[in-house]
Design an enzyme around this catalytic site. Structure first.
Site, PDB file in Angstrom:
ATOM      1  N   ARG A   1      19.037   6.849  -3.968  1.00  0.00           N
ATOM      2  CA  ARG A   1      19.591   5.840  -4.867  1.00  0.00           C
ATOM      3  C   ARG A   1      21.108   5.958  -4.899  1.00  0.00           C
ATOM      4  O   ARG A   1      21.655   7.061  -4.818  1.00  0.00           O
ATOM      5  CB  ARG A   1      19.067   6.046  -6.302  1.00  0.00           C
TER       6      ARG A   1
ATOM      7  N   ARG B   1       2.946   4.281   1.106  1.00  0.00           N
ATOM      8  CA  ARG B   1       3.916   4.534   2.180  1.00  0.00           C
ATOM      9  C   ARG B   1       4.193   3.274   3.010  1.00  0.00           C
ATOM     10  O   ARG B   1       4.539   3.353   4.190  1.00  0.00           O
ATOM     11  CB  ARG B   1       3.430   5.662   3.095  1.00  0.00           C
TER      12      ARG B   1
ATOM     13  N   GLY C   1       0.807  -1.206   0.000  1.00  0.00           N
ATOM     14  CA  GLY C   1       0.000   0.000   0.000  1.00  0.00           C
ATOM     15  C   GLY C   1       0.841   1.256   0.000  1.00  0.00           C
ATOM     16  O   GLY C   1       2.071   1.212  -0.045  1.00  0.00           O
TER      17      GLY C   1
ATOM     18  N   LYS D   1       7.503  -0.160   0.114  1.00  0.00           N
ATOM     19  CA  LYS D   1       7.761  -1.083  -1.000  1.00  0.00           C
ATOM     20  C   LYS D   1       8.882  -0.594  -1.905  1.00  0.00           C
ATOM     21  O   LYS D   1       9.699  -1.397  -2.381  1.00  0.00           O
ATOM     22  CB  LYS D   1       6.484  -1.330  -1.802  1.00  0.00           C
ATOM     23  N   SER D   2       8.960   0.706  -2.178  1.00  0.00           N
ATOM     24  CA  SER D   2      10.037   1.215  -3.036  1.00  0.00           C
ATOM     25  C   SER D   2      11.396   1.059  -2.354  1.00  0.00           C
ATOM     26  O   SER D   2      12.386   0.681  -2.988  1.00  0.00           O
ATOM     27  CB  SER D   2       9.797   2.687  -3.388  1.00  0.00           C
TER      28      SER D   2
ATOM     29  N   SER E   1       6.866   7.438 -13.736  1.00  0.00           N
ATOM     30  CA  SER E   1       6.017   8.559 -13.305  1.00  0.00           C
ATOM     31  C   SER E   1       6.096   9.759 -14.234  1.00  0.00           C
ATOM     32  O   SER E   1       5.170  10.558 -14.309  1.00  0.00           O
ATOM     33  CB  SER E   1       6.419   8.984 -11.893  1.00  0.00           C
TER      34      SER E   1
ATOM     35  N   ALA F   1      11.834   4.962 -14.064  1.00  0.00           N
ATOM     36  CA  ALA F   1      10.777   5.745 -13.424  1.00  0.00           C
ATOM     37  C   ALA F   1       9.631   5.920 -14.416  1.00  0.00           C
ATOM     38  O   ALA F   1       9.795   6.563 -15.451  1.00  0.00           O
ATOM     39  CB  ALA F   1      11.316   7.105 -12.990  1.00  0.00           C
TER      40      ALA F   1
ATOM     41  N   HIS G   1      13.232  10.132  -3.743  1.00  0.00           N
ATOM     42  CA  HIS G   1      13.579   8.845  -4.332  1.00  0.00           C
ATOM     43  C   HIS G   1      14.972   8.900  -4.963  1.00  0.00           C
ATOM     44  O   HIS G   1      15.789   7.995  -4.789  1.00  0.00           O
ATOM     45  CB  HIS G   1      12.551   8.452  -5.402  1.00  0.00           C
TER      46      HIS G   1
ATOM     47  N   ASP H   1      17.485  10.931  -4.365  1.00  0.00           N
ATOM     48  CA  ASP H   1      18.589  11.178  -3.431  1.00  0.00           C
ATOM     49  C   ASP H   1      19.037   9.913  -2.701  1.00  0.00           C
ATOM     50  O   ASP H   1      20.194   9.819  -2.292  1.00  0.00           O
ATOM     51  CB  ASP H   1      18.188  12.241  -2.401  1.00  0.00           C
TER      52      ASP H   1
END
Length: 399
Positions: free
Chosen positions: A274, A231, A229, A234-235, A254, A252, A270, A272
Site C-alpha cells: 500500500r 488469489r 476467487g 482482486k485485492s 480481518s 481491514a 498487503h 507493504d
C-alpha cells in the site's frame, strides 16, 4: 496551446524490439507507440527521439518552427540524429525558468528520480506539466490553480499523480495524459479501464489537442465492487483503483489473529504494497465510515465483514438462526447496504465469490455461502461499477 504527442511509449517503443511477450505481440496499429516526445505549438520540442521529424509529418506538422529542444533525461536509447535546422537539445537546471522567442515560459521541475520535468505556460496562460518516465515532482507546494494538462508516467508512478492531486496541481478539469507506456500493462480496453479509474487517458501517437480546451472527462466510478476467487488478484485490482489518489483510508475487516504467523505474513504483504500515505483502520464497523465524509475508502473485504456479522448474531447455530439470528443478520446487512447507497465517499469494496466451488458439507457453511451471495448481489446493486477478477484478468460486469 496546441499539444501534439509525437510518441507516447517507453524509450524503446512498443512493441519492444525482439520482445516475445503477449503485450508486444498485440501492439499493432493504434496500440504501437514510439518513444514519448511532445511538440508544443510547433515551437517547443520536449524530448528528441528517433524519427521525430517523420512522426511530426505523419501528424500533419513540421519541426521547422521549433525554437527550443529540451530533454527530460540523458539520452539512453538508440543514437538520435538531430534533424537539420533544429537547435541543439539540452536540459534546464532544476528550478530555472526561461522564456522562448515564441513567448512560452518554461520552468524546470525537480524530480524525485533522475530526470527533469517541465512546466510550460503559453502566452494565453495555458499551463502544461510534462514529467519524465519513472519520475514524480519532488518538494511540491500547494498549487494556486490546477494545471490544464499533465502528461506523465501514470502507470509507472501513480503515486506522483496522487501527490499532484494532494497539492491541488491536478483538479477535476485537468487533462491527465498517460505516456511512457510500456509492455507492463495490456493495451486497448484494459489500459483505458485502468487509466479511467485514475481520471486519466491514453491517446494514439500523433494526436493533437488544445490544452485547456473542452474535452470529455473520464468517468471515475464513485462506488466499485471487486469480486473474485482466492488469489485471483482482486485485492491488487482494488488497490490499483485508488493508488493515484491521496489520503485513502484502507479498512481491514480481518482484524488480528494472535499466534498465527501465516496470517500475520498475509497481512504484512498487503500492508507493504500500500502507498505510505494511506491510513489503515482495522474494524468491521463500516456504517459509521460510510455515512461520514472523508477521503476514499478501500474495504477489504465484505466476506470477512459477514463472518463477523454472523458471529455477532449467532448465525452459525441452527437453533439461534431459526429463532432470531436470521432476522438480526438481515437487519445488519440492510444497514450496510443502505450506507453504501447513501455514502458521499468514493468506495472500492472487495468480496469473494464462494458459490462456484464445492458445496460446503455443513449447514453453517452452506448458510455462509448463501448469505455472502445475497450480500454481494445487494452491494453490487448500489455500485456504479462491478468487476470480477479471474486469473488476474478483470471482467467488467457493470460500468
Amino acid at each position: 496551446m496546441e499539444l501534439t504527442l509525437l510518441g507516447t511509449g517507453a524509450s524503446t517503443g512498443l512493441p519492444r524490439p525482439g520482445c516475445p511477450c503477449a503485450v508486444c505481440a498485440l501492439a499493432r496499429g493504434a496500440s504501437a507507440r514510439a518513444a514519448t516526445s511532445l511538440l508544443v505549438d510547433g515551437a517547443l520540442l520536449l524530448d528528441l527521439t528517433p524519427g521525430a521529424a517523420l512522426a511530426a509529418a505523419r501528424a500533419g506538422h513540421t519541426l521547422s518552427g521549433v525554437r527550443q529542444v529540451l530533454l527530460t533525461h540523458p539520452h539512453d536509447g538508440p543514437a538520435v540524429e538531430l534533424p537539420a535546422g533544429l537547435p541543439a537539445a539540452g536540459r534546464v537546471p532544476d528550478g530555472r525558468e526561461l522564456t522562448l522567442i515564441s513567448g512560452h515560459r518554461v520552468r524546470a521541475v525537480p524530480m524525485d528520480a533522475p530526470g527533469t520535468g517541465y512546466e510550460v505556460t503559453s502566452l494565453e496562460g495555458g499551463r502544461l506539466l510534462y514529467l519524465p518516465r519513472g519520475g514524480a515532482p519532488a518538494g511540491l507546494v500547494p498549487s494556486a490553480r490546477p494545471y490544464d494538462a499533465v502528461v506523465a508516467d501514470v502507470v509507472g508512478r501513480p503515486d506522483g499523480l496522487a501527490r499532484l492531486r494532494g497539492a491541488g496541481a491536478v483538479g477535476p478539469d485537468t487533462d491527465v495524459l498517460a505516456v511512457h507506456l510500456d509492455h507492463d500493462v495490456p493495451q486497448g480496453a484494459e489500459l483505458d479501464r485502468r487509466l479511467a479509474a485514475a481520471g486519466a487517458r491514453a491517446v494514439p501517437d500523433g494526436t493533437s489537442l488544445a490544452v485547456g480546451g473542452y474535452r470529455e472527462t473520464p468517468a471515475v466510478p464513485r462506488r466499485t465492487l471487486v469480486t473474485g476467487g482466492a488469489r485471483s488478484g482482486k485485492s491488487l485490482e482494488a488497490e490499483r483503483r485508488l493508488e493515484s489518489f491521496p489520503d485513502v483510508t484502507y479498512v481491514a475487516t480481518s482484524g488480528s489473529r494472535e499466534g498465527d504467523p501465516e496470517w500475520a505474513a498475509r497481512v504484512g504483504l498487503h500492508r507493504d504494497r500500500r502507498p505510505g500515505s494511506w491510513r489503515t483502520e482495522e474494524t468491521c464497523e463500516l456504517v459509521p465510515l460510510l455515512t461520514a465524509g472523508g477521503p476514499p475508502l478501500l474495504i477489504d473485504c465484505l466476506s470477512l465483514w459477514l463472518t463477523d456479522a454472523m458471529d455477532r448474531v449467532g448465525a452459525w447455530d441452527d437453533d439461534t438462526w431459526a429463532h432470531g439470528g436470521e432476522k438480526a443478520l438481515r437487519e445488519r446487512v440492510g444497514e450496510l447496504v443502505a450506507a453504501v447507497r447513501g455514502t458521499s465517499r468514493t468506495v472500492v469494496a472487495v468480496t469473494n465469490e464462494v458459490g462456484s466451488g464445492v458445496v460446503p458439507a455443513t449447514a453453517a457453511g452452506r448458510r455462509f455461502r448463501d448469505e455472502l451471495g445475497r450480500l454481494n448481489a445487494a452491494v453490487a446493486d448500489e455500485c456504479e461499477q462491478v468487476l470480477c477478477v479471474v486469473s488476474g484478468q478483470v471482467l467488467v460486469l457493470r460500468g
